[in-house]
Motif scaffolding. Structure first.
Motif, PDB file in Angstrom:
ATOM      1  N   ALA A 173       0.828  -1.198   0.000  1.00 38.68           N
ATOM      2  CA  ALA A 173       0.000   0.000   0.000  1.00 38.68           C
ATOM      3  C   ALA A 173       0.869   1.258   0.000  1.00 38.68           C
ATOM      4  O   ALA A 173       0.563   2.242  -0.684  1.00 38.68           O
ATOM      5  N   MET A 174       1.970   1.235   0.757  1.00 35.52           N
ATOM      6  CA  MET A 174       2.857   2.393   0.819  1.00 35.52           C
ATOM      7  C   MET A 174       3.627   2.589  -0.491  1.00 35.52           C
ATOM      8  O   MET A 174       3.872   3.711  -0.923  1.00 35.52           O
ATOM      9  N   LEU A 175       3.999   1.494  -1.134  1.00 32.85           N
ATOM     10  CA  LEU A 175       4.638   1.607  -2.445  1.00 32.85           C
ATOM     11  C   LEU A 175       3.660   2.189  -3.461  1.00 32.85           C
ATOM     12  O   LEU A 175       4.027   3.023  -4.291  1.00 32.85           O
ATOM     13  N   GLY A 176       2.395   1.734  -3.382  1.00 29.66           N
ATOM     14  CA  GLY A 176       1.372   2.294  -4.260  1.00 29.66           C
ATOM     15  C   GLY A 176       1.132   3.762  -3.968  1.00 29.66           C
ATOM     16  O   GLY A 176       0.970   4.566  -4.894  1.00 29.66           O
ATOM     17  N   PHE A 177       1.132   4.128  -2.689  1.00 28.57           N
ATOM     18  CA  PHE A 177       0.950   5.533  -2.304  1.00 28.57           C
ATOM     19  C   PHE A 177       2.075   6.388  -2.876  1.00 28.57           C
ATOM     20  O   PHE A 177       1.825   7.472  -3.433  1.00 28.57           O
TER      21      PHE A 177
ATOM     22  N   GLY B 191      -2.057  -2.244  -3.018  1.00 30.32           N
ATOM     23  CA  GLY B 191      -1.227  -1.327  -3.779  1.00 30.32           C
ATOM     24  C   GLY B 191      -2.050  -0.404  -4.661  1.00 30.32           C
ATOM     25  O   GLY B 191      -1.744   0.782  -4.798  1.00 30.32           O
ATOM     26  N   THR B 192      -3.119  -0.950  -5.255  1.00 29.68           N
ATOM     27  CA  THR B 192      -4.000  -0.131  -6.088  1.00 29.68           C
ATOM     28  C   THR B 192      -4.694   0.942  -5.265  1.00 29.68           C
ATOM     29  O   THR B 192      -4.774   2.109  -5.670  1.00 29.68           O
ATOM     30  N   CYS B 193      -5.181   0.563  -4.086  1.00 29.89           N
ATOM     31  CA  CYS B 193      -5.819   1.547  -3.204  1.00 29.89           C
ATOM     32  C   CYS B 193      -4.819   2.611  -2.768  1.00 29.89           C
ATOM     33  O   CYS B 193      -5.141   3.808  -2.719  1.00 29.89           O
ATOM     34  N   GLY B 194      -3.595   2.178  -2.461  1.00 27.50           N
ATOM     35  CA  GLY B 194      -2.566   3.128  -2.078  1.00 27.50           C
ATOM     36  C   GLY B 194      -2.229   4.084  -3.200  1.00 27.50           C
ATOM     37  O   GLY B 194      -2.051   5.284  -2.979  1.00 27.50           O
ATOM     38  N   TYR B 195      -2.163   3.558  -4.423  1.00 28.26           N
ATOM     39  CA  TYR B 195      -1.864   4.404  -5.592  1.00 28.26           C
ATOM     40  C   TYR B 195      -2.941   5.468  -5.777  1.00 28.26           C
ATOM     41  O   TYR B 195      -2.631   6.657  -5.960  1.00 28.26           O
ATOM     42  N   LEU B 196      -4.208   5.058  -5.739  1.00 23.58           N
ATOM     43  CA  LEU B 196      -5.301   6.005  -5.919  1.00 23.58           C
ATOM     44  C   LEU B 196      -5.313   7.050  -4.806  1.00 23.58           C
ATOM     45  O   LEU B 196      -5.549   8.236  -5.040  1.00 23.58           O
ATOM     46  N   GLY B 197      -5.044   6.594  -3.575  1.00 15.41           N
ATOM     47  CA  GLY B 197      -5.011   7.526  -2.456  1.00 15.41           C
ATOM     48  C   GLY B 197      -3.900   8.545  -2.607  1.00 15.41           C
ATOM     49  O   GLY B 197      -4.120   9.754  -2.429  1.00 15.41           O
ATOM     50  N   GLY B 198      -2.697   8.091  -2.956  1.00 21.61           N
ATOM     51  CA  GLY B 198      -1.583   9.010  -3.144  1.00 21.61           C
ATOM     52  C   GLY B 198      -1.812   9.964  -4.295  1.00 21.61           C
ATOM     53  O   GLY B 198      -1.491  11.153  -4.206  1.00 21.61           O
TER      54      GLY B 198
END
Length: 243
Positions: free
Chosen positions: A39-43, A224-231
């Motif tokens: 999640a943090m990598l995605g963010f 990771g997808t959720c983290g990416y969208l959030g970031g």
């Protein structure tokens, strides 16, 4: 001297905000779980993608009035990071940490992104010191400083596995170039303005390379997808709202 002092104050604030974002790593307890790490990598990937568009490419096109510097800068930044990526395995032979390559690329991209931001704040503060109009320079410094908060976190949080203190210092050092180049550009204001579109797009190319080559493949998961969208959303809102 007054211009240097104002530039130092403006870029010092933006650097402090990067450090504050990096300090978020101290709020984590224990070792990060794989799902949280993805999640943090995605963010981080989302923050860097949005920053590449709204903080770098769109200002580069607006300042130059052409897409040429943006396109050329992206290619140059991508080529530079690809070359660095090709050299890292040779250097890593003496380093047993398997995450060292990802760390080097992530810090390199964020650091390159912070150079033109520091130059922009330094120039604005120096101009305000000489001609007045400090409110505009202050607004720019505050805007970039607030944007630097998630960027500092985007560096330090994925590196949490290396230890909180090391992750914090690496996230903080990625922003140290802002006061450095902010002060240097005051003495070279004549040519710095013309180079800004090229520097902005160069940094965008470097960041996009890291996002596609390193972060997204390792973040590939629902977390990771959720983290990416959030970031992406956080950085997009900050960039648009703060200008």
């Amino acid at each position: 001297m007054k211009a240097l002092i104002w530039a130092g104050m403006g870029t010092g604030f933006t650097f402090a905000m990067t450090a504050l974002g990096a300090a978020m790593v101290f709020f984590l307890a224990g070792e990060p779980k794989p799902r949280f790490q993805k999640a943090m990598l995605g963010f981080a990937a989302g923050v860097m993608t949005a920053a590449s568009v709204w903080s770098l490419l769109l200002p580069a096109i607006e300042q130059s009035g052409s897409w040429v510097p943006a396109a050329a800068g992206i290619l140059a930044g991508t080529a530079f990071l690809a070359s660095l990526d090709a050299l890292l395995p040779c250097i890593q032979r003496e380093n047993q940490d398997p995450s060292w390559r990802q760390t080097a690329l992530l810090i390199s991209a964020i650091t390159l992104h912070n150079i033109p931001e520091g130059m922009a704040v330094g120039l604005a503060c120096a101009l305000a010191a000489r001609e007045g109009g400090g409110a505009g320079a202050a607004a720019l410094a505050v805007g970039i400083g607030i944007q630097n908060f998630p960027e500092g976190a985007a560096v330090s949080l994925p590196l949490r596995r290396e230890g909180r203190l090391r992750a914090f210092w690496k996230g903080t050092l990625s922003g140290a170039v802002e006061p450095l180049f902010g002060l240097l550009v005051v003495g070279a204001a004549a040519w710095a303005g013309a180079l800004m579109p090229w520097l902005l797009s160069f940094a965008a190319g470097a960041m996009l390379y890291v996002v596609v080559e390193e972060l997204i493949p390792q973040a590939h998961s629902s977390a990771g997808t959720c983290g990416y969208l959030g970031g992406f959303l956080v950085m997009m809102v900050l960039d648009v709202a703060l200008g």
